[in-house]
Design an enzyme around this catalytic site. Structure first.
Site, mmCIF file in Angstrom:
data_model
loop_
_atom_site.group_PDB
_atom_site.id
_atom_site.type_symbol
_atom_site.label_atom_id
_atom_site.label_comp_id
_atom_site.label_asym_id
_atom_site.label_seq_id
_atom_site.Cartn_x
_atom_site.Cartn_y
_atom_site.Cartn_z
ATOM 1 N N CYS A 86 13.499 -16.375 3.477
ATOM 2 C CA CYS A 86 14.646 -15.698 4.099
ATOM 3 C C CYS A 86 14.679 -14.215 3.749
ATOM 4 C CB CYS A 86 15.949 -16.375 3.695
ATOM 5 S SG CYS A 86 15.880 -18.158 3.853
ATOM 6 N N CYS A 209 28.278 -23.267 4.604
ATOM 7 C CA CYS A 209 26.891 -23.113 5.059
ATOM 8 C C CYS A 209 26.815 -22.158 6.247
ATOM 9 C CB CYS A 209 26.323 -24.456 5.500
ATOM 10 S SG CYS A 209 26.482 -25.777 4.287
ATOM 11 N N LYS A 331 27.003 -15.974 7.174
ATOM 12 C CA LYS A 331 27.937 -17.053 7.506
ATOM 13 C C LYS A 331 28.462 -16.947 8.934
ATOM 14 C CE LYS A 331 30.590 -20.525 7.224
ATOM 15 N NZ LYS A 331 30.254 -20.735 8.634
ATOM 16 N N HIS A 335 22.026 -16.449 10.890
ATOM 17 C CA HIS A 335 20.879 -16.342 9.988
ATOM 18 C C HIS A 335 19.585 -16.761 10.684
ATOM 19 C CE1 HIS A 335 18.451 -16.203 6.511
ATOM 20 N NE2 HIS A 335 18.695 -17.392 6.001
#
Lengths: 389, 139
Positions: A86, A209, A331, A335
């Site tokens: 990431c 998440c 969030k 992502h």
């Protein structure tokens, strides 16, 4: 050593785009970045391109860098694909900075992309969590949410961090993301919704998440000679730091902190000649709520163990003393793994130039980006300041 | 296809899969799990002396997963409804991850004693892979 400036930065919307490909998304981000440059930017002037992607879905696993730059009309430009989970494009940014500082490049491109939402549920399962430690962590049944759930459990046990504090990360970031037209989940959420949402990996629930997203981002960097010919609103990258750590959480010295963030931040602060107190705002890697709370501590915004209270004090809200994730963060903004690191730069670039529209927060002069790979196996931190060297 | 553990890779570490066999660094004396490559404490590329752990320890952290599992464990999740995963500090002082078994995964807490037991871990390519899970120690 040459000084490095951001002369352009842009991202696509983050979200689910079944009509787009990883290449069309990257080209869109690149073209928008070129348009964001104040002066006439010559795309032939790019000496080096670094493109981050994890390669989710397979697609073009080998040579995925040149595959997108050729699509964007840069087929003669030196291009390298960067993979650090990431933190892939956070790392790509650092490589571009180093290339300019070294004098190898006068102008460099850093960017990233990912397409994550176009696969069947079966296939998606094989790709999610591939950046967790595979042989032991994954084989004990842990998803990626599971890994961060262990960190949340450790932080809650050691420091008394609460369920409500975790949920306040989501409430704050959704409030910011609701003002961002590029956000994947651009809606507000209440504390009640966030606290009571369905459990994913206890103690983490759905609102702890971030989503999986499609998207791309691109940042154009130049040395002072070139930058001064393109803009009179300079944004300088004054600090770069990166660190690596053990891939598996269980193999680290601590479960309630990300040591690579501390190391990368220390290196970036040293490089910039500043300390954490000088950082006015930050885009941090909030893949899970607990990650933002740990980031406050590991970046030195507050003491170890006090991240929950620091958040609750309002310090990191839009009008707090140090706003964090004004873009909505992972969030709310989304992502798309490879695009996330340079996507953070887009918000910092606009805020420092006073061009963030309704999200603009006063006159900011010093910001930070924080990009985490896996559960902390790689971290890149960058410091941005407004003005010429 | 994404992350994948081949059968030979699985077989390379059967003593670790079944019994958490540790490696003592011959340079600094630290116990390593898995003992593979450089020592996790002193970074020495020494060889390790095998150490047989008791197989008991204390829960340090725990998660109970309800939504989504690695594909190897999706059928287990569908069947059981939850997957409990713990990071355990073995009595020899080393952290290891493992699945909980023989209990309601919500019941055990940090500090509770657990012991290893051999269970079916998952099946892939028609071959069942066995390994250790953790269950609460009954006093």
């Amino acid at each position: 050593m040459a000084d490095v400036y951001v002369v352009g930065a842009a991202q696509t919307k983050f979200g689910a785009f079944p009509d787009e490909s990883y290449r069309t998304l990257f080209t869109e981000a690149f073209e928008s970045a070129v348009e964001s440059v104040d002066g006439e930017f010559d795309t032939d002037s790019i000496d080096e391109a670094y493109v981050g992607t994890l390669g989710v879905g397979g697609r073009q696993l080998g040579l995925s860098g040149p595959a997108v730059t050729e699509h964007a009309g840069l087929d003669g430009t030196t291009c390298t694909r960067v993979e650090n989970a990431c933190a892939s494009s956070g790392t790509a940014l650092r490589l571009a900075v180093l290339a300019i500082r070294a004098g190898v490049a006068d102008v460099a491109l850093a960017g990233g992309f990912e397409v994550m939402t176009d696969m069947s549920a079966d296939r998606t399962r094989y790709w999610l969590g591939v950046s967790g430690e595979t042989e032991w962590g994954r084989m004990s049944g842990m998803t990626f949410a599971g890994v961060y759930a262990h960190m949340a459990h450790a932080h809650m046990s050691e420091y008394g961090t609460t369920r409500e504090q975790l949920s306040r990360v989501a409430v704050k970031n959704h409030a910011n993301g609701a003002m961002n037209p590029n956000a994947h989940l651009g809606f507000e959420c209440s504390l009640e919704d966030a606290v009571n949402s369905t459990s994913v990996a206890d103690p983490l629930n759905l609102y702890d998440c971030c989503p999986t997203s499609d998207g791309a981002s691109a940042v154009l960097l130049a040395n002072e000679d070139v930058a001064s010919s393109l803009t009179d609103k300079p944004v300088r990258i004054t600090g770069t730091g990166q660190a690596s750590d053990r891939v598996g959480l269980f193999q680290r010295q601590t479960l309630s902190s990300i040591p690579a963030t501390r190391d990368a931040a220390e290196a970036a602060y040293d490089d910039a000649g500043i300390g954490p107190d000088d950082i006015e705002f930050a885009e941090v890697h909030d893949c899970f709520s607990i990650a933002e709370i740990m980031a406050y501590e590991d970046l030195g915004f507050c003491d170890r163990g006090e991240g929950g209270q620091y958040l609750e004090s309002g310090a990191t809200e839009r009008h707090g003393e140090r706003p964090v994730n004004l873009s909505g963060g992972l969030k709310s903004k989304g992502h798309p793994i490879g695009a996330t690191g340079t996507g953070q730069v887009v918000e910092v670039f606009h805020q420092l130039r006073g061009e963030a529209g309704q999200r603009q927060v006063g006159n900011l002069s010093c910001g930070l980006t924080h990009s985490v790979g896996g559960s902390g196996g790689a971290v890149a931190v960058h410091v941005f300041e407004e003005g010429w060297a | 296809m994404g992350a994948y553990i081949s059968l030979p890779t699985w077989w390379q570490n059967l003593e670790q899969r079944y019994r958490f066999v540790l490696g003592e660094c011959l340079d600094c004396g630290a116990y390593n799990f898995p003992a593979d490559g450089a020592c996790s404490v002193c970074s020495s590329l020494t060889t390790f002396r095998e150490v047989e752990p008791e197989g008991t320890g204390e829960i340090v952290t725990k998660t109970v997963m309800e939504e989504g599992a690695p594909p190897e464990f999706e059928s287990y999740l569908q069947r059981e409804g939850t997957i409990g995963v713990v990071i355990v500090e073995l009595d020899e002082g080393v952290l290891v991850p493992g699945m909980l078994t023989d209990c309601d995964p919500y019941a055990p807490e940090r500090g509770d004693r657990v012991e290893r037991t051999i269970r079916r871990i998952y099946e892939q390519e028609g071959i069942v892979r066995y390994g250790a899970k953790f269950r609460p120690v009954v006093e």
